[in-house]
Motif scaffolding. Structure first.
Motif, mmCIF file in Angstrom:
data_model
loop_
_atom_site.group_PDB
_atom_site.id
_atom_site.type_symbol
_atom_site.label_atom_id
_atom_site.label_comp_id
_atom_site.label_asym_id
_atom_site.label_seq_id
_atom_site.Cartn_x
_atom_site.Cartn_y
_atom_site.Cartn_z
ATOM 1 N N ASP A 148 -2.754 1.972 1.992
ATOM 2 C CA ASP A 148 -1.589 1.519 1.215
ATOM 3 C C ASP A 148 -1.636 2.196 -0.145
ATOM 4 O O ASP A 148 -2.563 1.978 -0.931
ATOM 5 C CB ASP A 148 -1.625 -0.006 1.061
ATOM 6 N N ASP A 162 2.782 3.417 2.774
ATOM 7 C CA ASP A 162 1.790 2.982 3.745
ATOM 8 C C ASP A 162 1.451 4.122 4.694
ATOM 9 O O ASP A 162 2.254 5.041 4.907
ATOM 10 C CB ASP A 162 2.316 1.793 4.547
ATOM 11 N N THR A 172 -1.668 -3.878 6.140
ATOM 12 C CA THR A 172 -1.492 -3.730 4.697
ATOM 13 C C THR A 172 -0.955 -5.030 4.115
ATOM 14 O O THR A 172 -0.572 -5.946 4.843
ATOM 15 C CB THR A 172 -0.518 -2.573 4.379
#
Length: 770
Positions: free
Chosen positions: A437, A419, A555
């Motif tokens: 991501d 991430d 994310t």
């Protein structure tokens, strides 16, 4: 077939000797002296019970003193908890483990940063860990809750450690600061040393010793199988009478027994000795047998026989015992005596030798594996530090105008993750934000993430718009991408003066927006993830932030988090959590959302990287950055000069000195005339938008027109030599003057046309507005 087992031979000789003793002995006078013998046994056994209780108490006092001292020292000095605990357990071999467990989120827990636990392995080495990182929270365990109430310290019930495979009992002492318990010092003590104390007693044969706790559980016993079991009700009733007089019980299979007990001060434990009545009277028999010549001779013969036979049979075991001590010291290079018989000792010798060879091989393999794991752990830690250094801070507040505030959090599922988030100022007015991501996890994802962040920062000044930045970044990531990795990325460019936000998404999760309205998802078209198609395009979404609104980017580690029942957190729970936060008032939405997800997934653990970025628009700089002029005109020379006059009037009214006004007019005239003359191939109804804004120390100018693509920054600087009066190259000398007179000059192009931003710094004038 001859008997070869040690047990059969020893049993045979014991039987022969016992028969001789029984035949030779006599018991005619036993009843006359039994009372005296019993009283003597009471005195001897009672004294032994008191002595052993005092010895056990002495060793336990060391444990309680250490725990209480650590609680007093660590309370005001939580930073020294790790070193104090390590030194204490290192210098006290009775301790199997020491822990300083704090109440989560307490001041001491935040100051220490950990809840250290140091334990002693079977080989005597010490290992440490942070109990805050344990999969199951210790603050929910009974020992921790009970320990918080033990202000003066207390012994807790015994337990079996699943991780250390040992029976333990712990002593807890609350850490008290300002009259309030903030944590627990927990000292683990193995029950093996209690067993050792019992085995080391110089007690007559047949006498059994035990230690039980306040619940009636055997903590130690000469019969190891009885440890951990509940004592019989009759024995517990006898021990609860409050006195220390011996108690006679008749429940045992071998007949009546006498129980001698003594309390162990400082605990609720009791030490006891169990002596069969037949053993007490056995002394009487031996006394009378000693008085009889025949009996004495028979006993002497039996003793000599037993000594000789036992020594002969047990001699090989002595050698094995000596070799076992070598193994305990780590010395495995020795030879064992030759096996002469195929009995238990012979089989044991063969098995011991095989164990020695296999253990040497296992130790060599474990040493190699431990070194490799240590090297890998060190490399992962370095990678984590490098990855963290690539990320900006978790909190950002616009220091120039306080128009917005940003909170971010990134929590990888492993030491390093894929991430990413980033934010940075493109210029004095525009602020980039992005969350992404990577498709993989671990080291490959971390490297790809580092590459994406580095390229994004490098390409942003060239792209100047989110959709163009995604295109350039996608083209770079597609190159040499043999692993077919990709990254979803949500990118936004914020106008820090007006709150205009331009967003573009590369296959990322939709952001959440809330303020006066309830939290809701912003659904808009996205392009493919970066790194897959180098010809991909990315649609633009425009948004005007209103005061008090918050934009949250995240994310899929948030929405796809699972609990122990394998239910996903989902978008609905996320929106509900944000709505509850909004009702509660201001705070850090990113950290609060992460805390809610962790509570939800407490029984399952984190399976994916989690990143959250929250941007709150305050618009606090509105009064200090007011718009003086905001016009949209047709693309004609007449409209241009009329606008220039209105611009000059506005600057004069604002108290701007004539030199700055002339610079602004000259620059605007050059740019706007170029837009009219060169922006359109033929007369049209094109539009030019001018916005004039004044700050404390500068004039900000924004120009937009929907004509042909023309980047003034790409025009080469003219050669200022010779006769420059005839210099008529398109955008040549005029653009050069614009560069010289304007403090900052930026250009961007998108589907709506050309956008120029200029800034003119001016000195404060007398009577000017502040």
């Amino acid at each position: 077939m001859a008997m070869r087992s040690i047990a059969s031979r020893l049993a045979l000789w014991v039987l022969i000797g016992a028969t001789l003793v029984v035949v030779a002995g006599g018991t005619l006078l036993f009843q006359l002296v039994s009372r005296q013998i019993l009283e003597h046994a009471h005195r001897e056994s009672g004294a032994l019970a008191n002595d052993v209780g005092n010895r056990i108490q002495g060793r336990l006092d060391k444990v309680t003193d250490i725990a209480q001292m650590l609680a007093a020292l660590i309370g005001p000095r939580p930073d020294d908890a790790q070193s104090l605990i390590h030194d204490a357990i290192q210098h006290n071999p009775d301790l199997a483990g020491l822990a300083a467990a704090y109440i989560p989120q307490s001041k001491a827990a935040r100051a220490s940063g950990q809840s250290p636990f140091v334990s002693r392995l079977d080989d005597g080495s010490l290992v440490s860990r942070d109990m805050l990182q344990d999969p199951s929270p210790y603050w929910e365990r009974p020992w921790f809750r009970t320990g918080l109430t033990c202000i003066d310290g207390c012994w807790q019930p015994p337990f079996v450690s699943q991780s250390r495979h040992r029976k333990l009992v712990n002593y807890s002492s609350a850490i008290v600061v300002d009259g309030q318990a903030i944590g627990v010092i927990n000292a683990d003590v193995t029950l093996e040393w209690l067993q050792g104390v019992l085995k080391g007693l110089n007690k007559p044969p047949g006498m059994e010793a035990f230690v039980i706790d306040q619940q009636g559980i055997y903590l130690a016993d000469d019969e190891p199988a009885r440890v951990g079991r509940q004592a019989t009700p009759r024995l517990l009733d006898a021990l609860k009478r409050g006195d220390v007089e011996p108690v006679r019980l008749t429940s045992r299979a071998e007949g009546p027994v006498w129980v001698y007990h003594a309390p162990i001060q400082g605990t609720h434990w009791q030490f006891g000795l169990v002596v069969p009545e037949v053993r007490i009277y056995a002394g009487v028999r031996q006394a009378f047998l000693g008085a009889l010549g025949v009996g004495a001779l028979a006993l002497l013969i039996l003793a000599i026989l037993m000594f000789a036979i036992t020594r002969r049979i047990m001699k090989p075991l002595g050698v094995l015992t000596e070799r076992a001590e070598h193994v305990a010291r780590g010395a495995l290079g020795f030879a064992l005596p030759a096996v002469r018989q195929r009995d238990e000792i012979g089989r044991l010798t063969h098995a011991f030798d095989r164990m020695r060879r296999e253990l040497a091989g296992h130790l060599a393999e474990l040493t190699r594996t431990a070194r490799e794991q240590q090297r890998l752990a060190s490399e992962l830690e370095i990678a984590h530090q490098i990855q963290t250094a690539l990320l900006p801070g978790a909190h950002y507040l616009d220091a120039r105008c306080s128009n917005f505030e940003l909170h971010a959090v990134l929590q990888p599922a492993r030491s390093v993750g894929g991430d990413l988030y980033s934010y940075f100022m493109l210029d004095d007015r525009h602020f980039y934000i992005m969350v992404g991501d990577v498709s993989d996890k671990g080291i490959p994802a971390a490297l790809f993430m580092a590459r994406a962040i580095t390229l994004a920062k490098a390409l942003a000044p060239r792209a100047r718009s989110p959709e163009r930045l995604l295109q350039l970044l996608n083209q770079e990531l597609c190159r040499n991408n043999d692993g077919c990795m990709f990254v979803s990325l949500l990118c936004g460019l914020l106008d820090t003066g007006s709150g205009n936000l331009i967003m573009a998404s590369a296959g990322h999760e939709p952001p959440v927006l809330w303020g006066s309205d309830a939290p809701h998802l912003l659904e808009f078209d996205t392009g493919p993830a970066l790194g897959l198609d180098d010809e991909a395009v990315y649609p633009v979404h425009r948004l005007q932030l209103r005061p008090g609104e918050t934009l949250l980017m995240y994310t899929d580690g948030i929405t796809e988090a699972m609990d122990s029942a394998l239910q996903m957190y989902g978008q609905e729970r996320m929106l509900a959590c944000l709505a509850d936060q909004d009702k509660a008032g201001d705070g850090d939405p990113a950290s609060l959302l992460l805390a809610d997800v962790e509570r939800f997934a407490a029984g399952h653990g984190q399976a994916d990287d989690i990143t959250v970025l929250a941007l709150r628009w305050h618009h606090a700089g509105l009064e200090r950055s007011a718009s003086m002029l905001d016009l949209t005109i047709t693309a004609s020379i007449e409209s241009v000069f009329d606008t220039l006059s209105r611009c000059d009037d506005a600057l004069r009214s604002a108290g701007i000195e004539s030199g700055v006004r002339e610079d602004v007019r000259l620059v605007l005239e050059e740019l706007m005339v170029n837009m009219v003359q060169h922006g359109y191939r033929e007369p049209s109804d094109g539009k030019i938008t001018l916005r004039l804004t004044m700050t404390e120390d500068a004039i900000l100018v924004e120009l937009h027109h929907d004509g042909q693509l023309f980047d003034p920054l790409q025009s080469p600087e003219p050669l200022l030599s010779g006769d420059i009066a005839d210099y008529d190259k398109e955008g040549g000398l005029g653009i050069h003057l614009v560069r010289v007179m304007a403090s900052d000059f930026n250009y961007a192009h998108d589907e709506q046309g050309n956008h120029l931003q200029l800034r003119f710094i001016y000195p404060p004038a007398a009577g000017a507005r502040s």
